[in-house]
Design an enzyme around this catalytic site. Structure first.
Site, PDB file in Angstrom:
ATOM      1  N   SER A 247       1.640  -3.763  -3.767  1.00  0.00           N
ATOM      2  CA  SER A 247       0.617  -2.747  -3.991  1.00  0.00           C
ATOM      3  C   SER A 247       0.823  -1.640  -2.972  1.00  0.00           C
ATOM      4  O   SER A 247       1.397  -1.870  -1.896  1.00  0.00           O
ATOM      5  CB  SER A 247      -0.784  -3.343  -3.807  1.00  0.00           C
ATOM      6  OG  SER A 247      -1.765  -2.338  -3.724  1.00  0.00           O
TER       7      SER A 247
ATOM      8  N   TYR B 286      -6.283  -8.201   1.781  1.00  0.00           N
ATOM      9  CA  TYR B 286      -5.466  -7.712   0.669  1.00  0.00           C
ATOM     10  C   TYR B 286      -4.280  -6.894   1.192  1.00  0.00           C
ATOM     11  O   TYR B 286      -3.141  -7.076   0.756  1.00  0.00           O
ATOM     12  CB  TYR B 286      -6.326  -6.857  -0.260  1.00  0.00           C
ATOM     13  CG  TYR B 286      -5.654  -6.501  -1.558  1.00  0.00           C
ATOM     14  CD1 TYR B 286      -5.567  -7.431  -2.593  1.00  0.00           C
ATOM     15  CD2 TYR B 286      -5.110  -5.236  -1.758  1.00  0.00           C
ATOM     16  CE1 TYR B 286      -4.950  -7.104  -3.795  1.00  0.00           C
ATOM     17  CE2 TYR B 286      -4.496  -4.902  -2.951  1.00  0.00           C
ATOM     18  CZ  TYR B 286      -4.420  -5.834  -3.969  1.00  0.00           C
ATOM     19  OH  TYR B 286      -3.797  -5.512  -5.156  1.00  0.00           O
TER      20      TYR B 286
END
Length: 279
Positions: free
Chosen positions: A146, A159
């Site tokens: 990501s 994350y």
């Protein structure tokens, strides 16, 4: 061989029950490959396989929690048996969303779950499948990270760390596999229109904000996947498909200290995502 890597390529895709994983599975099947679809969501998994088969493709559903290496090994063994040999493409995609709290407030259990799926899941996939692909002397690994792996936005500690680890793992693996015939690609998107914002590790306010941004500026999963597989065909390591991600990538690399200060200021003065979460 590069431009033909994903054509008629038998594949394994984790997290294939929805979102980007489902898009990878369907696109690889559309390109002519048989696809082993793995996910912990059995209902979503069956829907993905049914969609592939209704379009004339071939797919196999395998229940798997990627945080458990024994289950990933089972996917590997099942794939080699069903495909009668090594897959050509392995997509380590399974992931969960997490965010909304600063480091110190976010429960350690959230860190453990996030790293267990997002980072250890990819580690397990690479650990189990890399020797098989290396022995075959061909194929590729696509790891889904990501832009969070390099943007390091506040209130997304677990994350961010999980995705940064996937980027680093992919870079390491690409170096180790250089000259073996096995290519490595790491995908780093920003907002994609998927169900990742529905996870229970994202505070409702933060999830709502992310969902709204994705609805306005996010790419479809199909578009991101086509871009990624075409880049993989060309042997590219990094896929940063969106303009905002590309700008953040370049800014962070050129001006790391100012970038971090600005990100901190934005995070400090932004509305608390927990405020109004029940509105």
């Amino acid at each position: 061989m590069g431009h033909r890597r994903t054509k008629d390529a038998d594949a394994v895709v984790t997290g294939a029950g929805s979102g980007i994983g489902r898009a990878f599975a369907r696109e690889l099947a559309r390109r002519g490959g048989r696809v082993v679809c793995a996910d912990i969501d059995e209902t979503g998994l069956k829907e993905t396989v049914a969609a592939i088969e209704s379009a004339g493709g071939r797919a196999l559903a395998v229940d798997c929690d990627v945080a458990d290496v024994a289950q990933v090994q089972r996917v590997h063994d099942t794939a080699l048996d069903w495909l009668d040999g090594a897959p050509r493409i392995v997509v380590n995609n399974a992931g969960i969303g997490a965010g909304g709290r600063v480091v110190g407030d976010a429960p350690l259990g959230d860190w453990q779950r996030t790293l267990g799926v997002n980072l250890w899941g990819v580690i397990h996939g690479c650990h189990v499948f890399t020797p098989t692909l290396r022995a075959a002397g061909r194929g590729g690994i696509v790891n889904v990270a990501s832009a969070a792996g390099f943007t390091a936005a506040p209130r997304m500690g677990a994350y961010n760390v999980s995705k940064a680890g996937v980027v680093s793992l992919s870079e390491t693996l690409a170096a180790e596999l250089a000259g073996t015939g096995v290519a490595v690609t790491v995908l780093c998107p920003t907002f994609v229109k998927t169900n990742i914002f529905d996870g229970d590790l994202i505070d409702p306010g933060a999830a709502g904000l992310a969902r709204r941004i994705a609805g306005i500026a996010g790419f479809s999963a199909d578009r991101v996947v086509r871009t990624t597989l075409d880049a993989h065909d060309k042997g590219r390591l990094y896929v940063v498909p969106q303009l905002d991600a590309q700008l953040l990538w370049r800014t962070k690399r050129l001006l790391p200290a100012p970038y971090t200060r600005v990100a901190g200021l934005i995070g400090r003065f932004a509305p608390d995502p927990e405020e109004g979460a029940d509105r």
